[in-house]
Design a protein around this motif. Structure first.
Motif, PDB file in Angstrom:
ATOM      1  N   TYR A 134      14.997  -2.536 -35.329  1.00  0.00           N
ATOM      2  CA  TYR A 134      16.052  -2.641 -36.335  1.00  0.00           C
ATOM      3  C   TYR A 134      16.529  -4.091 -36.356  1.00  0.00           C
ATOM      4  N   GLY A 135      16.155  -4.802 -37.416  1.00  0.00           N
ATOM      5  CA  GLY A 135      16.426  -6.228 -37.444  1.00  0.00           C
ATOM      6  C   GLY A 135      17.234  -6.702 -38.631  1.00  0.00           C
ATOM      7  N   LYS A 136      17.083  -7.974 -38.924  1.00  0.00           N
ATOM      8  CA  LYS A 136      17.925  -8.659 -39.904  1.00  0.00           C
ATOM      9  C   LYS A 136      17.804  -8.089 -41.310  1.00  0.00           C
ATOM     10  N   THR A 137      16.618  -7.648 -41.697  1.00  0.00           N
ATOM     11  CA  THR A 137      16.425  -7.206 -43.082  1.00  0.00           C
ATOM     12  C   THR A 137      17.244  -5.965 -43.421  1.00  0.00           C
ATOM     13  N   LEU A 138      17.694  -5.223 -42.418  1.00  0.00           N
ATOM     14  CA  LEU A 138      18.525  -4.056 -42.684  1.00  0.00           C
ATOM     15  C   LEU A 138      19.912  -4.449 -43.187  1.00  0.00           C
ATOM     16  N   ALA A 139      20.328  -5.671 -42.833  1.00  0.00           N
ATOM     17  CA  ALA A 139      21.648  -6.168 -43.244  1.00  0.00           C
ATOM     18  C   ALA A 139      22.763  -5.194 -42.853  1.00  0.00           C
ATOM     19  N   GLN A 140      22.664  -4.652 -41.649  1.00  0.00           N
ATOM     20  CA  GLN A 140      23.669  -3.731 -41.141  1.00  0.00           C
ATOM     21  C   GLN A 140      24.173  -4.236 -39.788  1.00  0.00           C
ATOM     22  N   PRO A 141      25.464  -4.101 -39.532  1.00  0.00           N
ATOM     23  CA  PRO A 141      25.967  -4.496 -38.209  1.00  0.00           C
ATOM     24  C   PRO A 141      25.375  -3.614 -37.118  1.00  0.00           C
ATOM     25  N   LYS A 142      25.310  -4.158 -35.929  1.00  0.00           N
ATOM     26  CA  LYS A 142      24.737  -3.405 -34.815  1.00  0.00           C
ATOM     27  C   LYS A 142      25.497  -2.112 -34.553  1.00  0.00           C
ATOM     28  N   ALA A 153      29.411  -8.718 -29.346  1.00  0.00           N
ATOM     29  CA  ALA A 153      28.706  -7.515 -29.801  1.00  0.00           C
ATOM     30  C   ALA A 153      29.086  -6.308 -28.955  1.00  0.00           C
ATOM     31  N   LEU A 154      29.236  -6.511 -27.653  1.00  0.00           N
ATOM     32  CA  LEU A 154      29.606  -5.404 -26.770  1.00  0.00           C
ATOM     33  C   LEU A 154      31.040  -4.941 -27.004  1.00  0.00           C
ATOM     34  N   THR A 155      31.945  -5.880 -27.146  1.00  0.00           N
ATOM     35  CA  THR A 155      33.338  -5.488 -27.372  1.00  0.00           C
ATOM     36  C   THR A 155      33.516  -4.853 -28.751  1.00  0.00           C
ATOM     37  N   ALA A 156      32.676  -5.233 -29.711  1.00  0.00           N
ATOM     38  CA  ALA A 156      32.736  -4.589 -31.029  1.00  0.00           C
ATOM     39  C   ALA A 156      32.336  -3.123 -30.931  1.00  0.00           C
ATOM     40  N   VAL A 157      31.358  -2.823 -30.082  1.00  0.00           N
ATOM     41  CA  VAL A 157      30.936  -1.434 -29.881  1.00  0.00           C
ATOM     42  C   VAL A 157      32.086  -0.616 -29.304  1.00  0.00           C
ATOM     43  N   GLN A 158      32.829  -1.223 -28.395  1.00  0.00           N
ATOM     44  CA  GLN A 158      33.941  -0.510 -27.764  1.00  0.00           C
ATOM     45  C   GLN A 158      35.040  -0.133 -28.747  1.00  0.00           C
ATOM     46  N   GLN A 159      35.105  -0.819 -29.871  1.00  0.00           N
ATOM     47  CA  GLN A 159      36.144  -0.543 -30.857  1.00  0.00           C
ATOM     48  C   GLN A 159      35.796   0.625 -31.776  1.00  0.00           C
ATOM     49  N   VAL A 160      34.576   1.141 -31.682  1.00  0.00           N
ATOM     50  CA  VAL A 160      34.133   2.236 -32.554  1.00  0.00           C
ATOM     51  C   VAL A 160      34.297   3.554 -31.796  1.00  0.00           C
ATOM     52  N   PRO A 161      35.181   4.426 -32.246  1.00  0.00           N
ATOM     53  CA  PRO A 161      35.427   5.676 -31.512  1.00  0.00           C
ATOM     54  C   PRO A 161      34.162   6.482 -31.229  1.00  0.00           C
ATOM     55  N   ALA A 162      33.241   6.542 -32.174  1.00  0.00           N
ATOM     56  CA  ALA A 162      32.032   7.349 -32.007  1.00  0.00           C
ATOM     57  C   ALA A 162      31.091   6.778 -30.954  1.00  0.00           C
ATOM     58  N   LEU A 163      31.327   5.524 -30.531  1.00  0.00           N
ATOM     59  CA  LEU A 163      30.421   4.879 -29.576  1.00  0.00           C
ATOM     60  C   LEU A 163      31.063   4.659 -28.209  1.00  0.00           C
ATOM     61  N   GLN A 164      32.248   5.172 -28.002  1.00  0.00           N
ATOM     62  CA  GLN A 164      32.984   4.840 -26.781  1.00  0.00           C
ATOM     63  C   GLN A 164      32.390   5.465 -25.523  1.00  0.00           C
ATOM     64  N   ASN A 165      31.528   6.459 -25.666  1.00  0.00           N
ATOM     65  CA  ASN A 165      30.904   7.061 -24.490  1.00  0.00           C
ATOM     66  C   ASN A 165      29.531   6.469 -24.170  1.00  0.00           C
ATOM     67  N   ILE A 166      29.099   5.480 -24.939  1.00  0.00           N
ATOM     68  CA  ILE A 166      27.797   4.857 -24.690  1.00  0.00           C
ATOM     69  C   ILE A 166      27.923   3.853 -23.536  1.00  0.00           C
ATOM     70  N   PRO A 167      27.095   3.952 -22.507  1.00  0.00           N
ATOM     71  CA  PRO A 167      27.110   2.951 -21.445  1.00  0.00           C
ATOM     72  C   PRO A 167      26.714   1.576 -21.998  1.00  0.00           C
ATOM     73  N   LEU A 168      27.498   0.564 -21.673  1.00  0.00           N
ATOM     74  CA  LEU A 168      27.250  -0.792 -22.148  1.00  0.00           C
ATOM     75  C   LEU A 168      26.897  -1.700 -20.973  1.00  0.00           C
ATOM     76  N   PHE A 169      25.901  -2.560 -21.196  1.00  0.00           N
ATOM     77  CA  PHE A 169      25.413  -3.439 -20.133  1.00  0.00           C
ATOM     78  C   PHE A 169      25.369  -4.878 -20.650  1.00  0.00           C
ATOM     79  N   LEU A 170      25.940  -5.794 -19.872  1.00  0.00           N
ATOM     80  CA  LEU A 170      25.909  -7.217 -20.210  1.00  0.00           C
ATOM     81  C   LEU A 170      24.741  -7.883 -19.486  1.00  0.00           C
ATOM     82  N   ALA A 171      23.814  -8.431 -20.255  1.00  0.00           N
ATOM     83  CA  ALA A 171      22.670  -9.143 -19.680  1.00  0.00           C
ATOM     84  C   ALA A 171      23.136 -10.539 -19.274  1.00  0.00           C
ATOM     85  N   THR A 172      23.442 -10.704 -17.992  1.00  0.00           N
ATOM     86  CA  THR A 172      24.071 -11.944 -17.538  1.00  0.00           C
ATOM     87  C   THR A 172      23.124 -13.134 -17.552  1.00  0.00           C
TER      88      THR A 172
END
Length: 259
Positions: free
Chosen positions: A172-180, A203-222
């Protein structure tokens, strides 16, 4: 039965494109500002460009960032308030995000058409990533999925260069023109998402703001394009920092799909 998915960013998680970013940005900048770019030595700006890469969200910003460095913008201001500096630079130059993005894409397309191997050589998959991805594509009880702002054709060209066949339907890339966040919501509704690995803090903190995604485990690639301060504060926000060794270790328990 459909498998759950593990969502992966591409740049800064799977592939290190810093050399290509700088080189393409320099070429575009020389086109935009021939009176400066063709005579100026841009190479001394490379390390500053690398340091500031975490502030960039989209590829069109790269030549603008280089212009800011060339014009002597304050490094700390660019690092802490890039959105504001970015908008001011656009006003001052008269450039647009659309034109910059088109120039970057056209520069890449022309380079690939002229010498694809040379273009590929500017990229490097992080150590251990290719072997891990091949394991995920063939032997794990989940489906790896790439969610990226990069053009799909560039991603596929890079995979092809290391002998990996990535299924088009799972890119799922740029041509979809949709936010992650929107892509992740659709994936989660349809398959379930067991994790999202991303190097960009915003991008990670944006996911946290979406109620439907709040149970998804998030990982920061350091190992990617983020700062040490972001890695230190990740756990406080419920984001698990990962190092490259953990990410590529088939025995590591960081992802439920490895159980």
């Amino acid at each position: 039965m459909a498998l759950p998915v593990l969502a992966l960013d591409f740049d800064g998680v799977l592939c290190d494109g810093l050399n290509e970013y700088f080189t393409v940005s320099a070429k575009v900048y020389r086109e935009l500002c021939p009176e400066i770019g063709c005579t100026g030595n841009l190479e001394p700006l490379r390390e500053w460009f690398y340091r500031l890469r975490p502030v960039i969200t989209h590829g069109w910003e790269m030549p603008l960032l280089l212009h800011g460095l060339m014009a002597g913008e304050d490094i700390q201001a660019m690092e802490s308030a890039w959105p504001q500096v970015q908008q001011r630079l656009l006003r001052e130059t008269g450039w647009t995000a659309q034109d910059l993005g088109q120039r970057v894409d056209e520069m890449r397309d022309a380079w690939i058409a002229r010498d694809e191997q040379e273009w590929l050589s500017l990229h490097e998959f992080y150590g251990g990533v290719v072997a891990q991805v091949q394991r995920w594509l063939t032997t794990t009880p989940f489906q790896p999925v790439i969610v990226t702002t990069k053009q799909e054709r560039f991603v596929q060209a890079l995979w092809s260069g290391v002998g990996v066949t990535w299924p088009e339907q799972w890119l799922y890339g740029k041509t979809l023109a949709q936010p992650k966040t929107q892509i992740l919501q659709k994936l989660h509704q349809q398959y379930g998402v067991i994790g999202f690995v991303e190097d960009r803090w915003e991008a990670l903190t944006a996911v946290q703001q979406v109620p439907a995604l709040q149970n998804i485990p998030l990982f920061l690639a350091t190992w990617g394009y983020n700062t040490p301060a972001q890695a230190q504060s990740a756990r406080q926000l419920g984001i698990q920092p990962l190092n490259l060794g953990e990410f590529c270790d088939p025995q590591s328990p960081w992802c439920r799909g490895n159980d």
